[in-house]
Design an enzyme around this catalytic site. Structure first.
Site, PDB file in Angstrom:
ATOM      1  CB  ALA A 114      -0.919   0.013   1.222  1.00 12.09           C
ATOM      2  CG  PHE A 115      -0.431   5.503  -0.383  1.00  8.21           C
ATOM      3  CD1 PHE A 115      -1.715   5.120  -0.061  1.00  8.21           C
ATOM      4  CD2 PHE A 115       0.067   6.676   0.169  1.00  8.21           C
ATOM      5  CE1 PHE A 115      -2.491   5.886   0.796  1.00  8.21           C
ATOM      6  CE2 PHE A 115      -0.701   7.442   1.023  1.00  8.21           C
ATOM      7  CZ  PHE A 115      -1.992   7.047   1.343  1.00  8.21           C
ATOM      8  CE  LYS A 116      -2.423   4.967   5.221  1.00  7.71           C
ATOM      9  NZ  LYS A 116      -3.393   4.780   4.133  1.00  7.71           N
ATOM     10  CG  ASP A 117       4.870  -0.140   2.302  1.00  5.25           C
ATOM     11  OD1 ASP A 117       4.863  -0.298   3.532  1.00  5.25           O
ATOM     12  OD2 ASP A 117       4.470  -1.003   1.503  1.00  5.25           O
TER      13      ASP A 117
END
Ligand SMILES: *Cc1c(COP(=O)(O)O)cnc(C)c1O
Length: 483
Positions: A114-117
């Protein structure tokens, strides 16, 4: 560059705000000014992206904001965070064309899909760097319903001076999400399954933090969703995506962003304010329409957790958008008294505020470019299916919300021209909804093969703050000693 609070607190250096969440006055930190980037700079960055990969571009963008970390260190931190080991390639974020005027920016190639990474991988390393400089340590205590907690664990795994204890609602995450977190086998990382729902987990974190003595003695900290370093690191990929789609440095391109806490779209907005030719900022909500309502009416009325729907794009199930104050601060002309009145008084006293009569709100679309829409379960299923059948492209439910709203606004004549839609997660994380949309399970990327069968490491916990504290008192010294 200094960072100021939206409510007027004294300017601070980056390293001073890095480990903090809220400013002492209750506001959010923002850069005191947006550094300006010319078309010539963009042309130069285009070459840097091609020659040095994403990490090189990240260094160029971030050093405009962060000038109190030695440049060599910042460079190394960017290289370590945005490595091909972490993101599968030096590009880190690639774009793909779906149809005539629609591209996807793939932000989900990191360890937790997910883009949170994108923000967390850098944040973990910035934390380690700053803690070492101060000669101290931090014990992160958090609560997650899915994406943020796992991204934080993978980012803080192996970082010196940091332990992580993450509360999850027992049995309430998708099997993939549980496998992703619980398969971590590291003495400095603890997964705790609370007998309760996500709100109970959050309340436990609050209860521990309210015990000021306990908090200080055990150096309890957080990886906050409003951390300014997360915002800054997300600005980078707006540039990376634009430069890969546009052949020049001046053509406006719209960005479509599935939105929950207003973090990701805020970062695209910051890139626009820096001079990136971003056209419309297309904000997509799911059935939780608080933000779409605000941009349509000027009335911001957050909902209680109980009035927040559980949807099939769960990472956008928000009751209040924790980053919105940053945008409103700009909207009201960066007057801290107004931000403090709106967020510190009106919201607290009456649960809402109304900017419909404000001239700045009325001209918001022209000045700032945000246009909002909503997407439902049926919309996201239809969008997933349509892209799959027409193009063989499979997107996750959140990404589908963004694509749906972009297409709907375009069909209504409300926006036009090329659009970059942010792909915020991989379909594998939400296989039930994918199966419902296309009748088959999403593929599992090779790096996650077998994860569901891996041994799980998780501590069961009653919904009780004293039990949690007692457990922490035993666990923290062991975790710290393992570092
Ligand atoms: C967190 C998240 C979002 C929402 O992003 P915000 O920055 O909170 O607006 C959208 N999609 C996915 C997959 C997410 O994990």
């Amino acid at each position: 560059m200094k960072f100021i609070s939206t409510r007027g607190g004294a300017p601070q250096l980056f390293s001073d705000v890095l480990l903090e969440g809220l400013a002492a006055d209750g506001g959010l930190y923002v850069p005191e000014a947006y550094p300006q980037v010319s078309a010539a700079d963009l042309a130069c960055w285009r070459h840097i992206l091609a020659d040095e990969g994403y990490a090189g571009l990240a260094f160029q963008v971030l050093k405009l904001f962060i000038d109190d970390i030695p440049e060599d260190d910042l460079y190394d931190l960017c290289q370590a965070a945005y490595s091909s080991a972490n993101f599968g390639s030096m590009d880190v974020v690639h774009v793909s064309q779906v149809e005539d005027e629609l591209w996807l920016a793939h932000l989900s190639n990191g360890p937790t899909a997910a883009f949170k990474d994108m923000a967390m991988q850098l944040l973990g390393r910035l934390f380690e760097h700053e803690l070492a400089r101060r000669g101290t340590t931090l014990n992160v205590l958090g609560a997650t319903s899915g994406d943020t907690g796992s991204a934080a664990e993978y980012a803080l795994l192996g970082r010196a001076g940091v332990t992580v204890a993450m509360l999850t609602p027992a049995g309430r995450m998708s099997d993939f999400q549980q496998a992703q977190m619980y398969s971590i086998d590291d003495p400095a990382i603890a997964n705790i399954a609370v007998d309760g729902v996500f709100d109970d987990c959050q309340d436990l974190v609050k209860a521990v933090n309210l015990d000021a003595d306990f908090k200080a003695e055990h150096r309890i900290g957080a990886v906050n969703s409003i951390n300014v370093a997360r915002l800054l690191s997300q600005v980078v990929y707006a540039f990376a995506a634009y430069l890969q789609v546009s052949g020049d440095e001046t053509t406006p391109i719209a960005f479509a962003v599935p939105t929950g806490n207003f973090g990701d779209i805020m970062s695209a907005y910051v890139a626009k304010r820096m001079g990136l030719p971003v056209g419309d900022l297309i904000l997509a909500t799911n059935e939780n329409t608080v933000l779409a309502e605000f941009f349509a009416t000027g009335i911001y009325r957050p909902r209680s957790a109980a009035a927040t729907y559980a949807t099939s794009s769960p990472s956008m199930d928000i009751s209040k958008a924790s980053n919105l104050e940053r945008f409103i601060f700009d909207l009201v002309g960066r007057e801290p008294q107004r931000a403090a009145d709106l967020f510190g008084r009106q919201l607290v006293e009456s649960g809402q505020f109304d900017l419909s009569g404000d001239p700045a709100f009325k001209t918001q679309r022209d000045t700032f470019g945000i246009i909002a829409g909503t997407s439902t379960h049926a919309d996201r299923l239809a969008t997933i299916k349509a892209l799959w059948e027409a193009h063989g492209v499979l997107i996750d439910p959140h990404t589908a919300d963004g694509v749906h709203v972009a297409q709907a606004l375009r069909a209504a004549g409300a926006t036009s021209g090329p659009v970059i839609a942010y792909e915020t997660a991989l379909p594998v994380k939400f296989s039930a909804t994918i199966e419902e949309a296309i009748g088959q399970a999403p593929p599992t990327p090779p790096r996650f093969a077998g994860i569901e069968g891996a041994p799980r490491h998780v501590v069961p916990m009653p919904n009780d703050a004293d039990a949690l504290k007692a457990w922490l008192v035993d666990w923290l010294p062991v975790a710290a000693a393992s570092e």
